[in-house]
Design a protein around this motif. Sequence first.
Motif, short mmCIF file in Angstrom:
data_model
loop_
_atom_site.label_atom_id
_atom_site.label_comp_id
_atom_site.label_asym_id
_atom_site.label_seq_id
_atom_site.Cartn_x
_atom_site.Cartn_y
_atom_site.Cartn_z
N UNK A 85 9.80 51.28 -53.18
CA UNK A 85 11.08 51.49 -52.51
C UNK A 85 11.76 50.14 -52.33
N UNK A 86 13.06 50.11 -52.59
CA UNK A 86 13.80 48.86 -52.64
C UNK A 86 14.93 48.86 -51.64
N UNK A 87 15.15 47.71 -51.02
CA UNK A 87 16.25 47.57 -50.07
C UNK A 87 17.58 47.53 -50.80
N UNK A 88 18.61 48.00 -50.12
CA UNK A 88 19.96 48.03 -50.68
C UNK A 88 20.80 46.95 -50.01
N UNK A 89 21.41 46.10 -50.81
CA UNK A 89 22.36 45.11 -50.32
C UNK A 89 23.74 45.74 -50.41
N UNK A 90 24.33 46.09 -49.26
CA UNK A 90 25.57 46.85 -49.23
C UNK A 90 25.30 48.22 -48.64
N UNK A 91 26.12 49.19 -48.98
CA UNK A 91 25.92 50.52 -48.42
C UNK A 91 26.15 51.59 -49.48
N UNK A 92 25.30 52.60 -49.46
CA UNK A 92 25.44 53.74 -50.36
C UNK A 92 26.31 54.80 -49.69
N UNK A 93 27.14 55.51 -50.45
CA UNK A 93 27.85 56.64 -49.87
C UNK A 93 26.87 57.71 -49.43
N UNK A 94 27.17 58.36 -48.32
CA UNK A 94 26.24 59.32 -47.74
C UNK A 94 25.96 60.50 -48.65
N UNK A 95 26.90 60.82 -49.53
CA UNK A 95 26.73 61.98 -50.42
C UNK A 95 25.89 61.68 -51.65
N UNK A 96 25.58 60.41 -51.91
CA UNK A 96 24.84 60.02 -53.12
C UNK A 96 23.35 60.16 -52.85
#
Length: 495
Positions: A17-28
């Motif tokens: 599992x990898x950290x996200x730099x930024x933000x993913x849309x909730x629907x993705x």
Amino acid sequence: MATSLGFHSLSDERATSLAVDGSLPAWLTGSLIRNGPGSFSIADGQAVDHWFDGLAMCYRFTFDPGNRAGTAVDGADDAVHYRNRFLDTDAYADAQAGTFDGGFATGESTLRERLAGLFTEPYDNTNIIVERVEDQYRALTESPRATVIDPRTLTVADDVQYDGPEPSGQLVCAHLKRDPATGTLFTVETEFGRTSTYHIHALLGDGDRRHVGSVETDAPAYMHSFALTPHYVVLTEFPLRVNPLSFFKPGRQGPFIEQFEWQPDRGTRVAVVDRTSGELVAEPRTEALFGFHHVNAFERDGGTEVVFDLETIPDATAIDDLSLETLRQGNLDAVAGRLERFIVDLGGVTGSDRYGPGEATVRREMRYDEGTALPTVSPARWCRPHQYVYAMSMDQPTTEWATGVLKYDTETGAVAEFSSGGDYFGEPIFVPRGGGPEDSGVVLTVALDIDAERSRLVVIDGESFDERARVELPHAAPFDFHGRYFPEVQARAET
């Protein structure tokens, strides 16, 4: 050359599992599954000769906004669950044992021997794309033998090859086409013989299919893809041809694809087949050209015109230029194509009325000639008019891989480019949000950072074409081929 890192062999397989730099849309919340060559090495110091012959490796990126799976990822709000794995096929086992006997453009068996193999035990190095057929996820190549994988673990569950009463072929277009209105998948196979035939089928699941129609040819062409509209299947028969009678003669050593010959005097036939009746309703010709990927197709003017976008290159020498030796030296002109639009005027022909009041014609319109690769559109626009095309951005001429991805507006000609997050970029995949304008959604691409020797998944906003998020992979992934986003393959506690 820096580009050569994209053609290295990767032995590292991970599940993390990898950290996200930024933000993913909730629907993705689904998964991107990509496929391509993971290694070019064979046991005993051997190697394949061509990019298309690398051993199949799949990559899964499962998006987890808010980290609902509860995996520790350095305190990040969002997570991406990543897995990569070689497909454990017969071809992979042969390569590990040092008995790999060639594929698309590697090996020295005769054409007759290759054809015999296609009849008896088709090649299963399925390194092109993964498609969902009913409840199966199939890794595909240009062989009639597909590999069934588990979309979460990427393990091989089975292989599948049609064995029924409908006509079959020995070569298959690597790309299936789906009608989003019905969900039906279509495929095209080439059957070699004294009279060779292209067979069109609708896939019905459970290994079954419905024969739609067939088109005869005196010399089969190499076709990597085809086009689909609500009423028609469109075959672009390029003049890269093979004499089927040579299959029955000894000799002619060399890789399989080298048995096809460039015959520009034939021009290019555009065969339009009615999806209901199976009838060949039109077959106009245009100048000699070559291409791998049909972008999308649709109908207009009451169904009297069939329109399709195709990424073209002038001739088929590109296949030779995609050898690993050439690519690692930075000779990349063959990768770059041009977006062209083809308009088939059916001349009054509609439905199964082949002989209408006029004669069908095809004309070409250059849309974008500054260099593209692996063009795609939103899956919500398949079989319908599209405004936007997404592609890797390639200069012409070039000594570099794609240094960005682009968004091309087919209505205005406007181009937006994105080039942050890495040095070289792969195929962009558009994921629609649903509702709103056509470009409401995100674009997913994998970028390679040469200095860091790492790849990154980059999430780009579809409308602004600005970065939303990036995820650093634990290694540098070789340049792959194609991906599909599967909204139903979602995160769970165990990955």
